[in-house]
Design an enzyme around this catalytic site. Structure first.
Site, PDB file in Angstrom:
ATOM      1  N   HIS A 169      12.909  -3.122   1.433  1.00  0.00           N
ATOM      2  CA  HIS A 169      12.409  -1.812   1.879  1.00  0.00           C
ATOM      3  C   HIS A 169      13.297  -0.716   1.322  1.00  0.00           C
ATOM      4  O   HIS A 169      14.532  -0.878   1.262  1.00  0.00           O
ATOM      5  CB  HIS A 169      12.383  -1.714   3.400  1.00  0.00           C
ATOM      6  CG  HIS A 169      11.471  -2.714   4.020  1.00  0.00           C
ATOM      7  ND1 HIS A 169      10.110  -2.602   3.961  1.00  0.00           N
ATOM      8  CD2 HIS A 169      11.740  -3.879   4.654  1.00  0.00           C
ATOM      9  CE1 HIS A 169       9.572  -3.647   4.550  1.00  0.00           C
ATOM     10  NE2 HIS A 169      10.531  -4.444   4.980  1.00  0.00           N
ATOM     11  N   ARG A 181      13.568   3.967  12.111  1.00  0.00           N
ATOM     12  CA  ARG A 181      12.349   4.785  12.145  1.00  0.00           C
ATOM     13  C   ARG A 181      11.497   4.449  13.393  1.00  0.00           C
ATOM     14  O   ARG A 181      12.018   3.909  14.350  1.00  0.00           O
ATOM     15  CB  ARG A 181      11.597   4.582  10.823  1.00  0.00           C
ATOM     16  CG  ARG A 181      12.471   4.977   9.615  1.00  0.00           C
ATOM     17  CD  ARG A 181      11.756   4.778   8.300  1.00  0.00           C
ATOM     18  NE  ARG A 181      10.607   5.654   8.185  1.00  0.00           N
ATOM     19  CZ  ARG A 181       9.690   5.539   7.220  1.00  0.00           C
ATOM     20  NH1 ARG A 181       9.822   4.600   6.286  1.00  0.00           N
ATOM     21  NH2 ARG A 181       8.655   6.358   7.186  1.00  0.00           N
ATOM     22  N   ARG A 194       5.486  12.286  -3.010  1.00  0.00           N
ATOM     23  CA  ARG A 194       5.467  12.782  -1.617  1.00  0.00           C
ATOM     24  C   ARG A 194       6.631  12.183  -0.851  1.00  0.00           C
ATOM     25  O   ARG A 194       7.152  11.144  -1.225  1.00  0.00           O
ATOM     26  CB  ARG A 194       4.175  12.337  -0.910  1.00  0.00           C
ATOM     27  CG  ARG A 194       2.968  13.020  -1.459  1.00  0.00           C
ATOM     28  CD  ARG A 194       1.782  12.880  -0.534  1.00  0.00           C
ATOM     29  NE  ARG A 194       0.679  13.684  -1.050  1.00  0.00           N
ATOM     30  CZ  ARG A 194      -0.074  13.336  -2.083  1.00  0.00           C
ATOM     31  NH1 ARG A 194       0.135  12.199  -2.691  1.00  0.00           N
ATOM     32  NH2 ARG A 194      -1.036  14.124  -2.500  1.00  0.00           N
ATOM     33  N   TYR A 230      11.703   8.537   0.531  1.00  0.00           N
ATOM     34  CA  TYR A 230      11.510   7.534  -0.507  1.00  0.00           C
ATOM     35  C   TYR A 230      12.099   7.904  -1.877  1.00  0.00           C
ATOM     36  O   TYR A 230      12.019   7.105  -2.810  1.00  0.00           O
ATOM     37  CB  TYR A 230      10.008   7.233  -0.660  1.00  0.00           C
ATOM     38  CG  TYR A 230       9.390   6.700   0.621  1.00  0.00           C
ATOM     39  CD1 TYR A 230       9.822   5.500   1.166  1.00  0.00           C
ATOM     40  CD2 TYR A 230       8.389   7.409   1.293  1.00  0.00           C
ATOM     41  CE1 TYR A 230       9.278   5.008   2.349  1.00  0.00           C
ATOM     42  CE2 TYR A 230       7.832   6.925   2.469  1.00  0.00           C
ATOM     43  CZ  TYR A 230       8.287   5.732   2.994  1.00  0.00           C
ATOM     44  OH  TYR A 230       7.744   5.247   4.159  1.00  0.00           O
ATOM     45  N   GLU A 257      12.719  -9.873   1.201  1.00  0.00           N
ATOM     46  CA  GLU A 257      11.986  -8.738   1.776  1.00  0.00           C
ATOM     47  C   GLU A 257      12.762  -7.467   1.411  1.00  0.00           C
ATOM     48  O   GLU A 257      13.970  -7.388   1.664  1.00  0.00           O
ATOM     49  CB  GLU A 257      11.914  -8.883   3.298  1.00  0.00           C
ATOM     50  CG  GLU A 257      11.302  -7.671   3.980  1.00  0.00           C
ATOM     51  CD  GLU A 257      11.249  -7.808   5.507  1.00  0.00           C
ATOM     52  OE1 GLU A 257      11.818  -8.777   6.057  1.00  0.00           O
ATOM     53  OE2 GLU A 257      10.636  -6.927   6.129  1.00  0.00           O
ATOM     54  N   ASN A 270       8.052  -5.789  -1.273  1.00  0.00           N
ATOM     55  CA  ASN A 270       7.995  -4.648  -0.367  1.00  0.00           C
ATOM     56  C   ASN A 270       6.537  -4.557   0.069  1.00  0.00           C
ATOM     57  O   ASN A 270       5.705  -3.977  -0.635  1.00  0.00           O
ATOM     58  CB  ASN A 270       8.451  -3.358  -1.041  1.00  0.00           C
ATOM     59  CG  ASN A 270       8.479  -2.202  -0.049  1.00  0.00           C
ATOM     60  OD1 ASN A 270       7.975  -2.315   1.063  1.00  0.00           O
ATOM     61  ND2 ASN A 270       9.073  -1.089  -0.449  1.00  0.00           N
ATOM     62  N   SER A 327      13.492   2.450   2.707  1.00  0.00           N
ATOM     63  CA  SER A 327      14.129   3.009   3.906  1.00  0.00           C
ATOM     64  C   SER A 327      14.620   1.863   4.790  1.00  0.00           C
ATOM     65  O   SER A 327      14.364   0.685   4.487  1.00  0.00           O
ATOM     66  CB  SER A 327      13.107   3.865   4.675  1.00  0.00           C
ATOM     67  OG  SER A 327      12.058   3.046   5.164  1.00  0.00           O
ATOM     68  N   ALA A 373       3.371  -1.013   4.605  1.00  0.00           N
ATOM     69  CA  ALA A 373       2.848  -1.044   5.988  1.00  0.00           C
ATOM     70  C   ALA A 373       2.389  -2.441   6.403  1.00  0.00           C
ATOM     71  O   ALA A 373       2.427  -2.791   7.588  1.00  0.00           O
ATOM     72  CB  ALA A 373       1.711  -0.042   6.123  1.00  0.00           C
ATOM     73  N   ARG A 397       7.635   0.177  13.277  1.00  0.00           N
ATOM     74  CA  ARG A 397       8.197  -0.397  12.039  1.00  0.00           C
ATOM     75  C   ARG A 397       9.296  -1.415  12.323  1.00  0.00           C
ATOM     76  O   ARG A 397       9.906  -1.955  11.406  1.00  0.00           O
ATOM     77  CB  ARG A 397       8.777   0.713  11.150  1.00  0.00           C
ATOM     78  CG  ARG A 397       7.745   1.719  10.685  1.00  0.00           C
ATOM     79  CD  ARG A 397       8.339   2.719   9.696  1.00  0.00           C
ATOM     80  NE  ARG A 397       7.566   3.934   9.664  1.00  0.00           N
ATOM     81  CZ  ARG A 397       6.474   4.117   8.923  1.00  0.00           C
ATOM     82  NH1 ARG A 397       6.039   3.175   8.122  1.00  0.00           N
ATOM     83  NH2 ARG A 397       5.808   5.264   8.964  1.00  0.00           N
ATOM     84  N   HIS A 457       4.376  -4.820   8.766  1.00  0.00           N
ATOM     85  CA  HIS A 457       4.350  -4.718  10.219  1.00  0.00           C
ATOM     86  C   HIS A 457       3.062  -5.240  10.841  1.00  0.00           C
ATOM     87  O   HIS A 457       2.895  -5.174  12.056  1.00  0.00           O
ATOM     88  CB  HIS A 457       4.559  -3.244  10.618  1.00  0.00           C
ATOM     89  CG  HIS A 457       5.653  -2.573   9.836  1.00  0.00           C
ATOM     90  ND1 HIS A 457       6.958  -3.022   9.849  1.00  0.00           N
ATOM     91  CD2 HIS A 457       5.637  -1.536   8.953  1.00  0.00           C
ATOM     92  CE1 HIS A 457       7.699  -2.264   9.048  1.00  0.00           C
ATOM     93  NE2 HIS A 457       6.912  -1.360   8.483  1.00  0.00           N
ATOM     94  N   PRO A 492       0.790  -1.229   0.000  1.00  0.00           N
ATOM     95  CA  PRO A 492       0.000   0.000   0.000  1.00  0.00           C
ATOM     96  C   PRO A 492       0.827   1.287   0.000  1.00  0.00           C
ATOM     97  O   PRO A 492       1.855   1.375   0.683  1.00  0.00           O
ATOM     98  CB  PRO A 492      -0.827  -0.102   1.294  1.00  0.00           C
ATOM     99  CG  PRO A 492      -0.164  -1.142   2.119  1.00  0.00           C
ATOM    100  CD  PRO A 492       0.499  -2.087   1.153  1.00  0.00           C
ATOM    101  N   ASN A 493       0.320   2.222  -0.769  1.00  0.00           N
ATOM    102  CA  ASN A 493       0.838   3.600  -0.884  1.00  0.00           C
ATOM    103  C   ASN A 493       2.106   3.708  -1.714  1.00  0.00           C
ATOM    104  O   ASN A 493       2.541   4.820  -2.010  1.00  0.00           O
ATOM    105  CB  ASN A 493       1.044   4.242   0.503  1.00  0.00           C
ATOM    106  CG  ASN A 493      -0.261   4.383   1.257  1.00  0.00           C
ATOM    107  OD1 ASN A 493      -1.220   4.903   0.705  1.00  0.00           O
ATOM    108  ND2 ASN A 493      -0.322   3.873   2.471  1.00  0.00           N
ATOM    109  N   ASP A 501       1.838 -15.961   6.153  1.00  0.00           N
ATOM    110  CA  ASP A 501       1.423 -17.347   5.895  1.00  0.00           C
ATOM    111  C   ASP A 501       1.522 -17.688   4.408  1.00  0.00           C
ATOM    112  O   ASP A 501       1.954 -18.787   4.045  1.00  0.00           O
ATOM    113  CB  ASP A 501      -0.018 -17.575   6.378  1.00  0.00           C
ATOM    114  CG  ASP A 501      -0.124 -17.636   7.901  1.00  0.00           C
ATOM    115  OD1 ASP A 501       0.918 -17.807   8.569  1.00  0.00           O
ATOM    116  OD2 ASP A 501      -1.256 -17.514   8.423  1.00  0.00           O
TER     117      ASP A 501
END
Ligand code: CA2
Length: 147
Positions: free
Chosen positions: A101, A108, A19, A24, A99, A75, A103, A78, A112, A81, A11-12, A88
């Site tokens: 990321h 942070r 932004r 990012y 995995e 990635n 950042s 959110a 997170r 977390h 998401p996002n 699963d």
């Protein structure tokens, strides 16, 4: 026949480049996707690059990868977390899992610092900015070639 990698984004991440560039960066997700596809071509890998704001859709894609992909680079944003469902699903995938990321979540907020993805991943890449997406493809190519 070329091997397939699913690059799944949560998401996002569709807002990348618009932004919070101090966290990012300035690249959009489309820029990243097109660079990753080119790097994939160079390594004879098909890069299937996707983004969703919906947890269930991400779970569906991981299940789809069981039949169609040799590796998943995820990635989960959110959902990293929070999502036992994504954990699963990843555990039921037999291929290689990274995995990713942009950042470094450990630098942070404390919420997170927990990842439900890490315990289902073979490797973790974090804190390299959007370059992490591009750097990880040759590494996964090498790992798949020697597996
Ligand atoms: O550093 C990463 O890649 C994260 O997975 C990004 C997630 C965050 O929740 C994780 O803790 C770390 C957030 C993605 C949101 O992306 C945006 C991009 C531009 C503007 C706003 C949000």
């Amino acid at each position: 026949m070329s091997k397939t990698i699913y690059m799944i984004n949560g998401p996002n991440l569709n807002l990348l480049g618009t932004r919070e560039p101090e966290i990012y960066g300035y690249e959009t997700l489309n820029d990243i996707a097109s660079n990753c596809r080119k790097i994939g071509d160079h390594h004879d890998l098909t890069v299937d690059f996707r983004q969703s704001n919906h947890e269930g859709e991400i779970v569906d894609w991981i299940q789809e990868a069981i039949e169609h992909a040799e590796a998943i680079i995820i990635n989960a944003a959110a959902y990293t977390h929070t999502s036992v469902a994504i954990h699963d699903a990843l555990r039921s995938f037999d291929g290689y899992v990274v995995e990713l990321h942009i950042s470094n979540p450990h630098l942070r907020e404390s919420f997170r610092h927990t990842s439900y993805v890490s315990t289902a991943a073979n490797a973790i890449v974090a804190g390299l900015g959007t370059m992490g997406y591009e750097l990880v493809i040759p590494l996964v190519s090498e790992i798949l070639a020697t597996a």
